[in-house]
Design a protein around this motif. Sequence first.
Motif, PDB file in Angstrom:
ATOM      1  N   ALA A   1       0.832  -1.210   0.000  1.00  0.00           N
ATOM      2  CA  ALA A   1       0.000   0.000   0.000  1.00  0.00           C
ATOM      3  C   ALA A   1       0.865   1.258   0.000  1.00  0.00           C
ATOM      4  O   ALA A   1       0.638   2.191  -0.785  1.00  0.00           O
TER       5      ALA A   1
ATOM      6  N   TYR B   1      -5.277   0.337   5.294  1.00  0.00           N
ATOM      7  CA  TYR B   1      -4.062   0.739   4.587  1.00  0.00           C
ATOM      8  C   TYR B   1      -4.392   1.564   3.353  1.00  0.00           C
ATOM      9  O   TYR B   1      -3.661   2.504   3.010  1.00  0.00           O
ATOM     10  N   ILE B   2      -5.451   1.196   2.672  1.00  0.00           N
ATOM     11  CA  ILE B   2      -5.853   1.962   1.491  1.00  0.00           C
ATOM     12  C   ILE B   2      -6.081   3.424   1.877  1.00  0.00           C
ATOM     13  O   ILE B   2      -5.557   4.349   1.234  1.00  0.00           O
TER      14      ILE B   2
END
Length: 386
Positions: A74, A99-100
């Motif tokens: 990520a 995480y995105i």
Amino acid sequence: MDGVRTAKFMLTAGPVEASDRTLRALSQQVYYHYDPQFQEIFAETTRMLQEVFQTKQDVIIMQGEALLGLEAAAACCFQPGDKVLNLVSGVFGHEYAWYIRMYGAEPIEIRVPYNEVIDPADVEKALKANPDIKFLAVVHSETPSGTLNPVKEICTVAKEYGVITIIDAVSSMGGVDIRPDEWGFDICVVGPQKCLSSTPGLALISVSDEAWEVMRKHDPPVRYSYLSMLDWKEIYLETGRFPYTIFTSEVVALHEALKQILEEGLENVWKRHATAARVCRAGIRGMGLEIWPARDEICTPCVTAIKTPEGIDDAVLREHMYKRYGVLISGGFKDLMGKLFRIGHMGKTADPMYVIVALSALEKSLKDLGYPVKLGSGVAAALEAF
């Protein structure tokens, strides 16, 4: 706790038991990471990983638990405004959205119940509806719910739309046939403590040329960071130097674990996992319990998830198995706590006889706790399946 290990048999969702050969390797004197002998071991470990991954892509060994690899993917790829198709069929798929968002991207979600898997047709619909999606993230084997997503079909669709794919194969690699090059994996993250039957502490990652190019174009590229995958490409793969001090003992253990897998043969290892899983499901049904996944075709070969029976506290059941019979299994995780428990059959314990020991302890524990189970019913069904 008095320091004496109570578990004689560990059939958890990972980490799993290691073989005697792997434990002996782990007990060697600690290597200096620039010892020529260790450098040879590290290079050979990387080559063996390519064999086990069945890939010609670069493979790197990041020094930290597999979660490091998933976050690094990520951090090194996502930029503010990027759209990521996040496929959620379980706890780990759901959590990847953290995480995105953390790295500024926007998750677009396909979600199914946690006893189901993602339909590739839905992936195609989402990609058609959102032509600016740049990445797709999917968990192959959702160990919290015992399911296996059809990553071959999912990634084949994604590559038709030019999407970079990130696959969490932390628990599945080594337990089932996976072909990153043929199926269109760009980043594939694996943990050594699952079906590879080594120790936790490393993140094993295959990376495609397309993914490296995305990382180089990142603004700015992530370099000189513990999360930098480019550092492994540009420092280790291209110059033979290490970005920082290596977990040498963990690498030595992994080296020995991979040797054993290749000696046994990949197809034999996959068959062993499939047999253990089939035997386990038969035994569970034989004693009148229900499997958590909606149907057998979507069950992972790594772990069997079992619905907690009416009137039973799964934590009490598991503690009884552990203290009375020396068998350790896993409970539910996060959203699934209390709803299910899990028998792992990965690596060394992907063996029908290990599974039968777990079923015996489960059957007897249920009886001890007053659940109406006929002793021998589950074990008999498991032996029949075997």
